[in-house]
Write a protein that holds these residues in place. Structure first.
Motif, PDB file in Angstrom:
ATOM      1  N   ALA A 126       5.055   3.974  -0.407  1.00 18.06           N
ATOM      2  CA  ALA A 126       4.950   3.133  -1.827  1.00 18.06           C
ATOM      3  C   ALA A 126       3.600   2.342  -1.791  1.00 18.06           C
ATOM      4  CB  ALA A 126       6.184   1.931  -1.856  1.00 18.06           C
ATOM      5  N   SER A 127       2.884   2.194  -0.867  1.00 14.21           N
ATOM      6  CA  SER A 127       1.593   1.815  -0.702  1.00 14.21           C
ATOM      7  C   SER A 127       0.525   2.468   0.043  1.00 14.21           C
ATOM      8  CB  SER A 127       1.972   0.104  -0.005  1.00 14.21           C
ATOM      9  OG  SER A 127       2.389   0.317   1.378  1.00 14.21           O
ATOM     10  N   GLY A 128      -0.881   2.346  -0.456  1.00 16.98           N
ATOM     11  CA  GLY A 128      -1.935   2.680   0.306  1.00 16.98           C
ATOM     12  C   GLY A 128      -2.736   1.670   0.818  1.00 16.98           C
ATOM     13  N   GLY A 129      -3.964   2.012   1.120  1.00 18.22           N
ATOM     14  CA  GLY A 129      -4.938   1.082   1.450  1.00 18.22           C
ATOM     15  C   GLY A 129      -5.191   1.193   3.020  1.00 18.22           C
ATOM     16  N   VAL A 130      -5.754  -0.006   3.749  1.00 17.77           N
ATOM     17  CA  VAL A 130      -5.920   0.135   5.146  1.00 17.77           C
ATOM     18  C   VAL A 130      -5.272  -1.118   5.565  1.00 17.77           C
ATOM     19  CG1 VAL A 130      -7.719   0.074   6.850  1.00 17.77           C
ATOM     20  CG2 VAL A 130      -8.266   1.348   4.624  1.00 17.77           C
ATOM     21  N   TYR A 131      -4.246  -0.700   6.632  1.00 21.53           N
ATOM     22  CA  TYR A 131      -3.572  -1.797   7.265  1.00 21.53           C
ATOM     23  C   TYR A 131      -4.481  -2.153   8.541  1.00 21.53           C
ATOM     24  CZ  TYR A 131       0.103   0.297   4.563  1.00 21.53           C
ATOM     25  OH  TYR A 131       0.915   0.635   3.377  1.00 21.53           O
ATOM     26  N   THR A 132      -4.275  -3.445   8.965  1.00 23.59           N
ATOM     27  CA  THR A 132      -4.849  -3.834  10.095  1.00 23.59           C
ATOM     28  C   THR A 132      -3.868  -4.008  11.376  1.00 23.59           C
ATOM     29  OG1 THR A 132      -6.534  -5.276   8.645  1.00 23.59           O
ATOM     30  CG2 THR A 132      -6.006  -5.738  11.081  1.00 23.59           C
ATOM     31  N   ALA A 133      -4.103  -3.662  12.481  1.00 24.50           N
ATOM     32  CA  ALA A 133      -3.539  -3.634  13.713  1.00 24.50           C
ATOM     33  C   ALA A 133      -4.300  -3.992  14.939  1.00 24.50           C
ATOM     34  CB  ALA A 133      -2.696  -2.449  13.725  1.00 24.50           C
ATOM     35  N   VAL A 138     -11.818   1.889  25.067  1.00 22.65           N
ATOM     36  CA  VAL A 138     -13.011   2.624  24.709  1.00 22.65           C
ATOM     37  C   VAL A 138     -13.103   2.965  23.198  1.00 22.65           C
ATOM     38  CG1 VAL A 138     -13.487   4.004  26.901  1.00 22.65           C
ATOM     39  CG2 VAL A 138     -12.068   4.783  25.007  1.00 22.65           C
ATOM     40  N   VAL A 139     -12.025   2.870  22.499  1.00 23.47           N
ATOM     41  CA  VAL A 139     -12.058   2.743  21.126  1.00 23.47           C
ATOM     42  C   VAL A 139     -12.304   1.412  20.462  1.00 23.47           C
ATOM     43  CG1 VAL A 139     -10.702   3.365  18.943  1.00 23.47           C
ATOM     44  CG2 VAL A 139     -10.361   4.617  21.195  1.00 23.47           C
ATOM     45  N   PRO A 140     -13.422   1.238  19.634  1.00 19.06           N
ATOM     46  CA  PRO A 140     -13.943  -0.154  19.420  1.00 19.06           C
ATOM     47  C   PRO A 140     -13.256  -0.618  18.555  1.00 19.06           C
ATOM     48  CG  PRO A 140     -15.734   1.664  19.164  1.00 19.06           C
ATOM     49  CD  PRO A 140     -14.393   2.316  19.396  1.00 19.06           C
ATOM     50  N   GLY A 141     -13.248  -1.901  18.312  1.00 22.24           N
ATOM     51  CA  GLY A 141     -12.530  -2.656  17.512  1.00 22.24           C
ATOM     52  C   GLY A 141     -13.216  -2.501  16.028  1.00 22.24           C
ATOM     53  N   GLY A 142     -12.464  -2.713  14.905  1.00 22.65           N
ATOM     54  CA  GLY A 142     -13.453  -2.513  13.620  1.00 22.65           C
ATOM     55  C   GLY A 142     -13.162  -1.077  13.128  1.00 22.65           C
ATOM     56  N   LEU A 143     -12.772  -0.270  13.911  1.00 30.34           N
ATOM     57  CA  LEU A 143     -12.718   1.296  13.652  1.00 30.34           C
ATOM     58  C   LEU A 143     -11.494   1.609  12.887  1.00 30.34           C
ATOM     59  CD1 LEU A 143     -14.147   4.019  14.233  1.00 30.34           C
ATOM     60  CD2 LEU A 143     -12.683   3.978  16.184  1.00 30.34           C
ATOM     61  N   THR A 144     -11.533   2.371  11.724  1.00 26.04           N
ATOM     62  CA  THR A 144     -10.369   2.869  10.965  1.00 26.04           C
ATOM     63  C   THR A 144      -9.972   4.058  11.380  1.00 26.04           C
ATOM     64  OG1 THR A 144     -11.319   1.619   9.185  1.00 26.04           O
ATOM     65  CG2 THR A 144      -9.550   3.162   8.807  1.00 26.04           C
ATOM     66  N   VAL A 145      -8.648   4.004  11.915  1.00 31.78           N
ATOM     67  CA  VAL A 145      -8.233   5.363  12.548  1.00 31.78           C
ATOM     68  C   VAL A 145      -6.941   5.844  11.579  1.00 31.78           C
ATOM     69  CG1 VAL A 145      -9.080   4.946  14.836  1.00 31.78           C
ATOM     70  CG2 VAL A 145      -6.380   4.181  14.098  1.00 31.78           C
ATOM     71  N   THR A 146      -6.568   7.130  11.815  1.00 24.84           N
ATOM     72  CA  THR A 146      -5.678   7.740  11.015  1.00 24.84           C
ATOM     73  C   THR A 146      -4.196   7.474  11.755  1.00 24.84           C
ATOM     74  OG1 THR A 146      -7.079   9.083   9.569  1.00 24.84           O
ATOM     75  CG2 THR A 146      -4.654   9.640   9.616  1.00 24.84           C
ATOM     76  N   VAL A 192      -5.409   2.682   9.630  1.00 25.28           N
ATOM     77  CA  VAL A 192      -5.243   1.665  10.230  1.00 25.28           C
ATOM     78  C   VAL A 192      -6.665   1.320  10.830  1.00 25.28           C
ATOM     79  CG1 VAL A 192      -4.288   0.330  12.421  1.00 25.28           C
ATOM     80  CG2 VAL A 192      -2.943   2.049  10.853  1.00 25.28           C
ATOM     81  N   LYS A 193      -7.005  -0.121  10.346  1.00 26.03           N
ATOM     82  CA  LYS A 193      -8.252  -0.680  10.963  1.00 26.03           C
ATOM     83  C   LYS A 193      -7.969  -1.588  12.027  1.00 26.03           C
ATOM     84  CE  LYS A 193     -12.305  -3.554   9.855  1.00 26.03           C
ATOM     85  NZ  LYS A 193     -12.862  -4.063   8.893  1.00 26.03           N
ATOM     86  N   LEU A 194      -8.688  -1.167  13.368  1.00 32.51           N
ATOM     87  CA  LEU A 194      -8.241  -1.948  14.571  1.00 32.51           C
ATOM     88  C   LEU A 194      -9.038  -3.216  14.588  1.00 32.51           C
ATOM     89  CD1 LEU A 194      -8.844   0.900  17.232  1.00 32.51           C
ATOM     90  CD2 LEU A 194      -6.548   0.062  16.198  1.00 32.51           C
TER      91      LEU A 194
END
Length: 190
Positions: free
Chosen positions: A60-67, A129-137, A155-157
């Motif tokens: 139902a929804s798109g966009g980038v979630y924050t986690a 090692v995966v930086p914050g602010g990075l958008t992952v799938t 998802v944006k970390l």
């Protein structure tokens, strides 16, 4: 002849621009598009509520979630097939930047199961090692009695590139490269 102040200003500009490059390149390499459409294919439903309150419904929804890098979520999922003995399997995983193995959040399967829905909770811990602010799938799939479902979300970390050792190292190496290139461009004998 260039003054030391001009060289310092040029160096500062190169360093500032170069320090932006790593986060931009990483975000683009793993799908940093901020206008992601809803994405769930097949006769499945899936929803999750992250511990930060973010509700995710890929149908139902798109966009980038924050986690956060580490956290938990409660989930529900179902598939529209008869509840009879059959083979099924599936998983949900995080696609990470190149060079870092993907992270499986949950996997399931049965050779002779009757389940058509599930609910529970999952946890994750993404390496620093995966930086914050990075958008992952985050992707998922379910294969069931000749029927399959698949979906993904962006998802944006939480945090920024300077929150991890890898991010700081990337900025420092980029800055050193910029300074080296600037030094190579200055004519000798000045």
């Amino acid at each position: 002849m260039r003054t030391p102040l001009t060289l310092l200003a040029a160096t500062a500009l190169v360093v500032a621009l170069a320090s932006l490059a790593p986060s931009t390149a990483l975000a683009q390499s793993v799908g940093g598009d901020q206008s992601v459409a809803a994405n769930l294919d097949g006769p499945c439903t899936a929803m999750a509520t992250l511990d930060n309150g973010e509700v995710i419904d890929p149908s139902a929804s798109g966009g980038v979630y924050t986690a956060p890098h580490s956290g938990s979520a409660s989930y529900t999922g179902s598939i529209d097939v008869p509840a009879e003995p059959r083979e099924f399997s599936g998983s949900v995983w995080i696609e990470t930047p190149p060079g870092i193995p993907s992270i499986t959040i949950k996997s399931w399967g049965d050779d002779d199961g009757e389940k058509v829905s599930d609910a529970g909770s999952v946890t994750w811990d993404i390496p620093s090692v995966v930086p914050g602010g990075l958008t992952v799938t985050v992707s998922g799939q379910h294969n069931d009695a000749g029927v399959s479902c698949s979906g993904s979300i962006q998802v944006k970390l939480d945090g920024g590139i300077t929150d991890s050792v890898a991010g700081l190292a990337s900025i420092a190496l980029t800055a050193l490269t910029g300074i080296g290139l600037l030094g190579a461009a200055i004519p000798k004998g000045l």
